[in-house]
Design a protein around this motif. Structure first.
Motif, PDB file in Angstrom:
ATOM      1  N   ILE A 255       0.833  -1.128  -0.322  1.00 58.00           N
ATOM      2  CA  ILE A 255       0.267  -0.111   0.140  1.00 58.00           C
ATOM      3  C   ILE A 255       0.846   1.052   0.325  1.00 58.00           C
ATOM      4  O   ILE A 255       1.744   1.046   0.904  1.00 58.00           O
ATOM      5  N   ARG A 256       1.350   2.237  -0.901  1.00 56.02           N
ATOM      6  CA  ARG A 256       1.461   3.388  -1.326  1.00 56.02           C
ATOM      7  C   ARG A 256       0.822   4.291  -0.283  1.00 56.02           C
ATOM      8  O   ARG A 256      -0.528   5.060   0.406  1.00 56.02           O
ATOM      9  N   PRO A 257       2.216   4.846   0.706  1.00 55.26           N
ATOM     10  CA  PRO A 257       1.355   5.927   1.598  1.00 55.26           C
ATOM     11  C   PRO A 257       0.928   7.197   0.890  1.00 55.26           C
ATOM     12  O   PRO A 257       1.436   8.187  -0.108  1.00 55.26           O
ATOM     13  N   ILE A 258       0.227   8.013   1.559  1.00 55.56           N
ATOM     14  CA  ILE A 258      -0.011   9.274   0.835  1.00 55.56           C
ATOM     15  C   ILE A 258      -0.655  10.156   2.040  1.00 55.56           C
ATOM     16  O   ILE A 258       0.614  10.880   1.875  1.00 55.56           O
ATOM     17  N   ASN A 259      -0.811  10.492   2.935  1.00 56.27           N
ATOM     18  CA  ASN A 259      -0.574  10.832   4.060  1.00 56.27           C
ATOM     19  C   ASN A 259      -0.306  10.336   5.514  1.00 56.27           C
ATOM     20  O   ASN A 259      -2.186   9.416   5.700  1.00 56.27           O
ATOM     21  N   ASN A 260      -0.741  11.159   6.168  1.00 57.84           N
ATOM     22  CA  ASN A 260      -1.161  10.586   7.407  1.00 57.84           C
ATOM     23  C   ASN A 260      -2.488  10.382   7.788  1.00 57.84           C
ATOM     24  O   ASN A 260      -3.007   8.861   8.819  1.00 57.84           O
ATOM     25  N   VAL A 261      -3.348  10.766   7.479  1.00 60.02           N
ATOM     26  CA  VAL A 261      -4.481  11.023   8.118  1.00 60.02           C
ATOM     27  C   VAL A 261      -5.055   9.619   7.005  1.00 60.02           C
ATOM     28  O   VAL A 261      -5.847   8.540   7.194  1.00 60.02           O
ATOM     29  N   VAL A 262      -5.210   9.643   5.192  1.00 59.78           N
ATOM     30  CA  VAL A 262      -5.362   9.205   4.925  1.00 59.78           C
ATOM     31  C   VAL A 262      -4.478   7.531   4.947  1.00 59.78           C
ATOM     32  O   VAL A 262      -5.853   5.863   5.313  1.00 59.78           O
ATOM     33  N   ASP A 263      -3.583   7.822   5.197  1.00 64.56           N
ATOM     34  CA  ASP A 263      -2.938   6.140   6.118  1.00 64.56           C
ATOM     35  C   ASP A 263      -3.203   5.866   7.025  1.00 64.56           C
ATOM     36  O   ASP A 263      -3.106   4.462   6.971  1.00 64.56           O
ATOM     37  N   ALA A 264      -3.161   6.576   7.935  1.00 62.50           N
ATOM     38  CA  ALA A 264      -4.117   5.845   9.239  1.00 62.50           C
ATOM     39  C   ALA A 264      -5.788   5.295   9.162  1.00 62.50           C
ATOM     40  O   ALA A 264      -5.774   4.335   9.416  1.00 62.50           O
ATOM     41  N   THR A 265      -6.723   5.676   7.388  1.00 63.16           N
ATOM     42  CA  THR A 265      -8.026   4.593   7.696  1.00 63.16           C
ATOM     43  C   THR A 265      -6.644   3.470   6.790  1.00 63.16           C
ATOM     44  O   THR A 265      -8.053   2.263   6.903  1.00 63.16           O
ATOM     45  N   ASN A 266      -6.731   3.645   5.979  1.00 64.90           N
ATOM     46  CA  ASN A 266      -5.377   2.220   5.610  1.00 64.90           C
ATOM     47  C   ASN A 266      -5.249   1.372   6.337  1.00 64.90           C
ATOM     48  O   ASN A 266      -5.695   0.283   5.492  1.00 64.90           O
ATOM     49  N   TYR A 267      -4.348   1.815   7.503  1.00 60.69           N
ATOM     50  CA  TYR A 267      -3.992   0.944   7.738  1.00 60.69           C
ATOM     51  C   TYR A 267      -5.362   0.192   9.241  1.00 60.69           C
ATOM     52  O   TYR A 267      -5.235  -0.544   8.935  1.00 60.69           O
ATOM     53  N   ALA A 268      -5.953   1.431   9.254  1.00 65.28           N
ATOM     54  CA  ALA A 268      -7.715   0.279   9.962  1.00 65.28           C
ATOM     55  C   ALA A 268      -7.818  -0.795   9.187  1.00 65.28           C
ATOM     56  O   ALA A 268      -8.551  -1.381   9.687  1.00 65.28           O
ATOM     57  N   LEU A 269      -7.805  -0.067   8.047  1.00 60.75           N
ATOM     58  CA  LEU A 269      -8.746  -1.044   6.864  1.00 60.75           C
ATOM     59  C   LEU A 269      -7.998  -2.211   6.803  1.00 60.75           C
ATOM     60  O   LEU A 269      -8.841  -3.629   6.927  1.00 60.75           O
ATOM     61  N   HIS A 270      -7.018  -2.670   6.832  1.00 62.63           N
ATOM     62  CA  HIS A 270      -6.172  -3.574   6.951  1.00 62.63           C
ATOM     63  C   HIS A 270      -6.190  -4.327   8.350  1.00 62.63           C
ATOM     64  O   HIS A 270      -5.480  -5.662   8.190  1.00 62.63           O
ATOM     65  N   ALA A 271      -6.167  -3.922   9.232  1.00 64.79           N
ATOM     66  CA  ALA A 271      -5.783  -4.171  10.353  1.00 64.79           C
ATOM     67  C   ALA A 271      -7.455  -4.627  10.920  1.00 64.79           C
ATOM     68  O   ALA A 271      -7.583  -6.150  11.346  1.00 64.79           O
ATOM     69  N   PHE A 272      -8.336  -4.379  10.662  1.00 58.44           N
ATOM     70  CA  PHE A 272      -9.473  -4.884  11.235  1.00 58.44           C
ATOM     71  C   PHE A 272     -10.487  -4.728   9.935  1.00 58.44           C
ATOM     72  O   PHE A 272     -12.041  -5.636  10.231  1.00 58.44           O
ATOM     73  N   GLY A 273     -10.530  -5.081   8.493  1.00 60.82           N
ATOM     74  CA  GLY A 273     -11.364  -5.422   7.849  1.00 60.82           C
ATOM     75  C   GLY A 273     -12.398  -4.552   7.941  1.00 60.82           C
ATOM     76  O   GLY A 273     -13.807  -4.563   7.257  1.00 60.82           O
ATOM     77  N   GLN A 274     -12.537  -2.998   8.170  1.00 61.02           N
ATOM     78  CA  GLN A 274     -13.334  -2.271   8.446  1.00 61.02           C
ATOM     79  C   GLN A 274     -12.866  -0.667   7.115  1.00 61.02           C
ATOM     80  O   GLN A 274     -11.993  -0.172   7.911  1.00 61.02           O
ATOM     81  N   PRO A 275     -13.689  -1.069   6.325  1.00 59.45           N
ATOM     82  CA  PRO A 275     -13.216  -0.043   5.343  1.00 59.45           C
ATOM     83  C   PRO A 275     -13.804   1.381   6.149  1.00 59.45           C
ATOM     84  O   PRO A 275     -15.048   1.678   7.168  1.00 59.45           O
ATOM     85  N   LEU A 276     -12.549   2.719   5.946  1.00 58.28           N
ATOM     86  CA  LEU A 276     -13.177   3.962   6.854  1.00 58.28           C
ATOM     87  C   LEU A 276     -13.225   4.757   5.456  1.00 58.28           C
ATOM     88  O   LEU A 276     -12.385   4.646   3.900  1.00 58.28           O
ATOM     89  N   HIS A 277     -13.384   6.440   5.367  1.00 56.28           N
ATOM     90  CA  HIS A 277     -13.478   7.397   4.466  1.00 56.28           C
ATOM     91  C   HIS A 277     -13.048   8.393   5.606  1.00 56.28           C
ATOM     92  O   HIS A 277     -14.191   8.293   6.530  1.00 56.28           O
ATOM     93  N   ALA A 278     -12.656   9.355   5.043  1.00 55.25           N
ATOM     94  CA  ALA A 278     -11.869  10.861   5.662  1.00 55.25           C
ATOM     95  C   ALA A 278     -12.510  12.180   4.792  1.00 55.25           C
ATOM     96  O   ALA A 278     -11.877  11.610   3.507  1.00 55.25           O
ATOM     97  N   PHE A 279     -13.548  12.716   5.020  1.00 55.44           N
ATOM     98  CA  PHE A 279     -13.678  13.865   3.941  1.00 55.44           C
ATOM     99  C   PHE A 279     -13.289  14.722   4.830  1.00 55.44           C
ATOM    100  O   PHE A 279     -12.736  15.061   6.266  1.00 55.44           O
ATOM    101  N   ASP A 280     -12.543  15.810   3.847  1.00 52.52           N
ATOM    102  CA  ASP A 280     -12.829  16.857   4.250  1.00 52.52           C
ATOM    103  C   ASP A 280     -13.662  17.879   4.777  1.00 52.52           C
ATOM    104  O   ASP A 280     -14.590  18.009   3.965  1.00 52.52           O
ATOM    105  N   ALA A 281     -13.590  18.697   6.473  1.00 53.13           N
ATOM    106  CA  ALA A 281     -15.337  19.074   6.813  1.00 53.13           C
ATOM    107  C   ALA A 281     -15.364  20.384   6.023  1.00 53.13           C
ATOM    108  O   ALA A 281     -16.566  19.995   6.322  1.00 53.13           O
ATOM    109  N   ALA A 282     -14.412  20.975   6.203  1.00 57.43           N
ATOM    110  CA  ALA A 282     -14.612  22.094   4.764  1.00 57.43           C
ATOM    111  C   ALA A 282     -15.392  22.633   3.771  1.00 57.43           C
ATOM    112  O   ALA A 282     -15.784  22.939   3.347  1.00 57.43           O
ATOM    113  N   LYS A 283     -15.098  20.711   3.089  1.00 57.00           N
ATOM    114  CA  LYS A 283     -15.706  20.579   1.490  1.00 57.00           C
ATOM    115  C   LYS A 283     -17.064  19.805   1.897  1.00 57.00           C
ATOM    116  O   LYS A 283     -17.614  19.372   0.830  1.00 57.00           O
TER     117      LYS A 283
END
Length: 819
Positions: A255-283
Motif C-alpha cells: 500500500i502506497r503511503p499518502i499522508n497521515n490521515v489517509v494512511d491511518a484509515t488504510n491501516y485500520a482497514l487492513h488491520a480490522f477489515g472495516q473500510p473507512l473514509h475521511a472527508f475534508d469537513a470544510a468541503k
C-alpha cells in the motif's frame, strides 16, 4: 491479500515461524500462496555505515566537487569525492563503502573504486533519498553530532526485515480479510491444539470527545442499502507525512503511503477489515451528509480524475448540494483530505453487499473497500474501528474529537441461530471429536453456545460470518480448525458392484476425442458465459432465449451461451491474429436456452434447458504445398467427412439418416443430418460472412454442431453383428446420369437404396461434370453401384433387371437421362 508477520503478531502472541504459520493457515482454509522475507528499504541498507568527515577541501579540477577524508570506524580513513554543497568537516554522515548496492526503484548500481576528475574516490556520502530513508535531495544527510562512528546504517535507522504471507481469500471469507481476522482464525487453531497463545484487540478506552463544535448531521434515505452509518469529526489536525513505522507497515503489504490521515484509515482497514473514509469537513457543503441515490446520468469525478455517469441505482454519500463519494467503492475528487485540511469527518459504515457489488461492476472499479463491502463485513465492528482510527489520527496529526459519534443503526443485525448435534458432527467428519475440543473451537470462532442438551448445541453465530448459515457450515468450521489431516482413514473399503447397459458417455466422449485428435484436431475449452451482444441480431438464436445472469461480472460475461459457435470463433480469431491460420478445433460443452412460454409457477426451472454439444471448426489449409502435393484448402466436404466418421464411430448407420440443405443467419450454406424420424443429429456448413466480419476473420470457417445427447441415444440402439466374408463375387456397374443442377447425390443414393434393399451394397459417386456439351442447368453424375448376393453368384439377368429398375426410378423421380 498480503499479511505482515510482525503486524500480525501485534494481535496474536505466537513464536511460530512464518513458514510454519503459513502451513497452518492453509490447513484451516486460508490458503497461503507464498511466504517471502521482505525489507522495508530495498537492500536493507547493507554496506552503509556512519562516518565522520575529517577533512573537506575543494576539488582542484572542479568548481563544485569536494575531496573529503571520512572515518568509518575501521581501517584507514577513506578518501571520497563528494558533490554536495553542504558537506563539511566534522559532520556525521552516512557512507556507502565500495561494493555497496544502492537502489532507485527497480534499478540498482554498485559503488566502485573510481577516479572523479583525476582524484580517487573510495565510496559515497549519501543523501536520504539515495538510500531510501526519505525524499529530500537538497544535500547529504547530516546526523546528530553524538552519533557513533562505525554504526551500521541498518542499526541506526532500526531497519528490520519482515515476512509477508500472501493469503488467497475465498469470496465467502470476508471475515478473514484483515490482519485481525487472520489472527482470530490462527488463535482458534492454537487453542484447539493446546498451543499457548493470546489474541489481543487494541483498547479504545482513550476515546474522548473534547467538544461538539463541529457536529455534522447525517441522513440516510435508504436504510436497505445502508443499514448502518456512523461518523465523527476531528478538528485542528495537521496533515503531513506519516511516521516511518506506519509507512513501513503499509509499504510491506503493498500500500502506497499518502499522508497521515489517509494512511491511518488504510491501516485500520487492513488491520480490522472495516473500510473507512475521511472527508475534508470544510468541503462538506451545507454542513450535512446525506446517504442517497442520485438522478440517472449525474456526472461525478472520482479520485482518479475520471468523470463517470452515475446510475440511479448507485448509492452515494452526498453533501447538501452534490455527491462526494461512491458509497463503499471510491471517493470523490473534491472531497478528500489534502495538506490544507484542518478538520475531517470520518465515515465508518455497513453497506448492503449487493448494492456495492453492482455499483463496482457497473463502473469497472475494484478497490480494497469494495472488495470487503461486497462480501459482507462485520456490522457490529463499525464503532470500535471508528474509535480506533480517531485515536490513531489524533496520535499522528493532533487535533481533538469535535463531535459525538453519530450512529444510525435503525435495525440492528441479529446473530444467526443454528442448531447442530454431536451425532451429525461425528457422522460428517467421520471421527468422534471430544466435546471439549468442539467447544474450544466454538469459542475461538466467536460462536456462542446458547444452550446445550442431549448432545445438541444451540449456537449464536456473529453476523460477520456470512458463510455460516447451516449446521453443515458449522461442522465445516469445526473440521478445518480441528484439521483434515487429523481424521484417520480406516483400513477397510466398503464398495458395491453396479451394472448398467446404458452407453458410457465419458467413454464414448473419450473415444471421439481421441479420434478427432488423431485427425489433427486440437481440443478447446471456452467459457459458458459469453456476450449478450452476439445474439442481438439473430433470428435462429434470439436474444430473448438467452439465460441471463442477475449479477454479471461484465457485459462480456452476461449470458449463458446458446451455441458453441461464438466461443470457437473467438479462438479462431485469436489464433489467426497470431499467424496460426490453419486450424482444426473441437469442443464438448453445454449450451443453455430459456423459453418464456414454458414458465411454470410450480417449477421455476421449467423454462430452462441445458444440452450437451460437440462443435467442430475448420479453416485455412488442409495441406501445405510440397514436392509431393499441391496446396489444398479446407473444405465443406472435409468437415462432412469428419462428422460422418464421428457418427460411424458411434455405430450410427448413415443409410438410416436423412440429409437436407438449409441456410440461416448462422450458416450461409449447410446440411442437417437427422434420423429417419426427423430428430437432428448434426448441423454443419459455412459460417455466415456477417458473423465472421464481426470477429474480424477474413477467411472461410466451417462449423459443425453435433447433438451429443441424441447421438448417444442412437448409439445405444447399435447392435454389433458378425458374419462371414461372402464367398460369392461382387458386381460393379456404372451409370452416367444427366440431372438438374439442384439434384443432390443424397437423393440419388436414397432412390437407389429404396429400389434394391437386399443386393445393393454400396453407391459411390466418382465423377461430377458441369460445363461444355451439357444442356443449361444440367450436370452429369458418374455413379458406381456394387451388387452382391451372399448366398449365390449373381447372373446377368438379375443384374440387368436391377439396373433397369434403377434407371427407370431415376428417370421417373429425378428426370434423369443416361449419357
Amino acid at each position: 491479500m498480503n499479511i505482515s508477520y510482525h503486524w500480525l503478531k501485534t494481535y496474536l502472541a505466537t513464536e511460530v515461524a512464518p513458514v510454519e504459520l503459513g502451513k497452518i493457515l492453509t490447513s484451516i482454509g486460508l490458503e497461503v500462496g507464498s511466504v517471502e522475507t521482505v525489507q522495508t528499504i530495498k537492500g536493507g541498507l547493507e554496506g552503509l555505515v556512519v562516518g565522520e568527515v575529517l577533512t573537506c577541501t575543494e576539488h582542484e579540477n572542479s568548481d563544485h566537487l569536494h575531496v573529503t577524508t571520512v572515518n568509518v570506524g575501521s581501517g584507514e580513513p577513506l578518501q571520497i569525492v563528494c558533490g554536495a554543497a553542504n558537506v563539511a568537516a566534522g559532520q556525521k554522515v552516512i557512507v556507502a563503502t565500495v561494493g555497496t548496492v544502492l537502489y532507485s526503484g527497480d534499478e540498482s548500481f554498485t559503488i566502485k573504486r573510481s577516479k572523479i576528475r583525476g582524484v580517487e574516490s573510495l565510496g559515497m556520502i549519501c543523501a536520504e533519498d539515495e538510500i531510501g530513508v526519505g525524499k529530500s535531495h537538497d544535500g547529504i544527510m547530516v546526523l546528530p553530532a553524538d552519533t557513533k562512528v562505525g554504526t551500521f546504517a541498518k542499526d541506526y535507522f532500526d531497519i528490520k526485515d519482515d515476512t509477508v504471507i500472501e493469503v488467497d481469500i475465498t469470496p465467502n471469507r470476508a471475515d478473514a480479510a484483515s490482519h485481525f481476522g487472520v489472527a482470530r482464525d490462527a488463535a482458534a487453531y492454537f487453542a484447539a491444539h493446546n498451543q499457548a497463545t493470546t489474541l489481543t484487540k487494541p483498547s479504545v478506552d482513550g476515546f474522548k470527545v473534547a467538544h461538539t463544535n463541529l457536529t455534522i448531521p447525517v441522513t440516510v434515505e435508504s436504510s436497505d442499502d445502508c443499514p448502518r452509518y456512523a461518523g465523527v469529526t476531528i478538528s485542528n489536525i495537521q496533515v503531513k507525512e506519516s511516521p516511518k513505522w506506519l509507512q513501513d507497515r503499509l509499504n510491506i503489504i503493498g500500500i502506497r503511503p499518502i499522508n497521515n490521515v489517509v494512511d491511518a484509515t488504510n491501516y485500520a482497514l487492513h488491520a480490522f477489515g472495516q473500510p473507512l473514509h475521511a472527508f475534508d469537513a470544510a468541503k462538506i457543503k451545507g454542513g450535512k451528509i446525506i446517504v442517497k441515490k442520485v438522478t440517472e446520468g449525474t456526472k461525478f469525478i472520482t479520485l482518479d480524475g475520471v468523470e463517470r455517469k452515475l446510475s440511479a441505482h448507485d448509492l452515494m454519500i452526498c453533501n447538501a448540494e452534490e455527491p462526494m463519494c461512491m458509497a463503499g467503492v471510491f471517493g470523490g475528487h473534491d472531497s478528500g483530505v489534502t495538506e490544507q485540511t484542518t478538520s475531517i469527518f470520518i465515515e465508518s459504515a455497513y453497506f448492503n453487499p449487493v448494492t456495492i457489488r453492482k455499483t463496482a461492476r457497473r463502473h469497472g472499479l475494484n478497490t480494497d473497500a469494495s472488495f470487503r463491502y461486497e462480501r459482507g463485513i462485520d456490522p457490529n465492528n463499525t464503532i470500535y474501528v471508528l474509535k480506533y482510527v480517531a485515536l490513531l489520527i489524533q496520535e499522528l496529526a493532533g487535533g481533538e474529537i469535535s463531535s459525538e459519534i453519530i450512529d444510525l443503526y435503525p435495525t440492528p443485525m441479529a446473530d444467526f441461530k443454528i442448531n447442530v448435534t454431536l451425532d451429525k458432527i461425528h457422522t460428517l467428519i467421520g471421527k468422534a471429536i471430544p466435546e471439549e475440543t468442539i467447544e474450544t473451537i466454538f469459542k475461538g470462532l466467536e460462536m456462542r453456545v446458547l444452550a446445550k442438551a442431549n448432545g445438541a448445541y444451540e449456537l449464536s453465530i456473529p453476523p460477520y460470518r456470512v458463510d455460516v448459515q447451516r449446521d453443515v457450515d458449522v461442522i465445516e468450521d469445526i473440521m478445518r480448525i480441528y484439521g483434515y489431516n487429523n481424521v484417520e482413514f480406516s483400513d477397510s473399503l466398503k464398495s458395491n458392484i453396479s451394472y448398467s447397459q446404458r452407453p458410457d458417455n465419458n467413454k464414448l466422449q473419450h473415444q471421439i476425442s481421441e479420434q478427432l485428435t488423431a485427425c489433427g484436431f486440437n481440443e478447446i475449452l471456452n467459457n459458458s458465459l459469453t456476450k449478450a451482444s452476439y445474439y442481438d441480431t439473430l433470428e435462429t438464436l434470439p436474444a430473448q432465449n438467452c439465460v441471463k445472469l442477475m449479477n454479471a461480472l461484465s457485459n462480456d460475461l452476461s449470458v449463458m451461451r446458446q451455441t458453441l459457435l461464438f466461443g470457437g470463433l473467438e479462438s479462431v480469431a485469436y489464433n489467426i491474429n497470431r499467424q496460426n491460420a490453419d486450424l482444426k478445433f473441437y469442443e464438448f460443452g453445454n449450451c443453455y436456452h430459456f423459453n418464456s412460454d414454458k414458465r411454470d409457477a410450480e417449477n421455476v426451472l421449467a423454462p430452462y434447458t441445458e444440452e450437451y454439444h460437440l462443435g467442430l471448426w475448420l479453416c485455412g489449409k488442409r495441406a501445405q504445398q510440397s514436392w509431393l502435393r499441391a496446396e489444398e484448402k479446407a473444405s465443406f466436404y472435409e468437415l462432412k467427412a469428419y462428422v460422418q466418421n464421428v457418427l460411424r464411430r458411434l455405430g450410427i448407420d448413415l443409410q438410416k439418416t436423412t440429409i437436407t440443405e438449409f441456410s440461416n443467419d448462422l450458416w450461409s450454406e449447410g446440411l442437417t443430418i437427422a434420423t429417419v424420424s426427423g430428430k437432428p443429429l448434426a448441423t454443419l456448413g459455412l459460417v455466415a460472412p456477417k458473423l465472421l466480419k464481426a470477429f474480424d476473420i477474413n477467411t472461410t470457417v466451417y462449423f459443425a454442431d453435433l447433438e451429443w445427447k441424441q447421438l448417444l441415444k442412437e448409439s445405444g440402439k447399435h447392435k454389433i453383428a458378425y458374419h462371414e466374408i461372402s464367398k460369392f463375387p461382387a458386381v460393379k456397374r456404372d451409370l452416367a446420369l444427366l440431372l438438374d443442377k439442384h439434384v443432390t447425390f443424397a437423393e440419388v443414393e436414397q432412390i437407389a437404396r429404396n429400389t434394391e434393399r437386399k443386393l445393393l451394397q454400396s453407391v459411390h459417386l466418382f465423377d461430377v461434370y458441369e460445363g461444355k456439351n451439357l444442356e443449361a442447368g444440367k450436370k452429369s453424375y458418374a455413379v458406381n453401384f456394387t451388387l452382391q448376393d451372399n448366398e449365390k453368384t449373381l447372373n446377368d439377368k438379375q443384374i440387368d433387371g436391377i439396373m433397369q429398375k434403377l434407371i427407370a426410378n431415376f428417370e421417373e423421380k429425378l428426370g434423369a437421362k443416361l449419357r
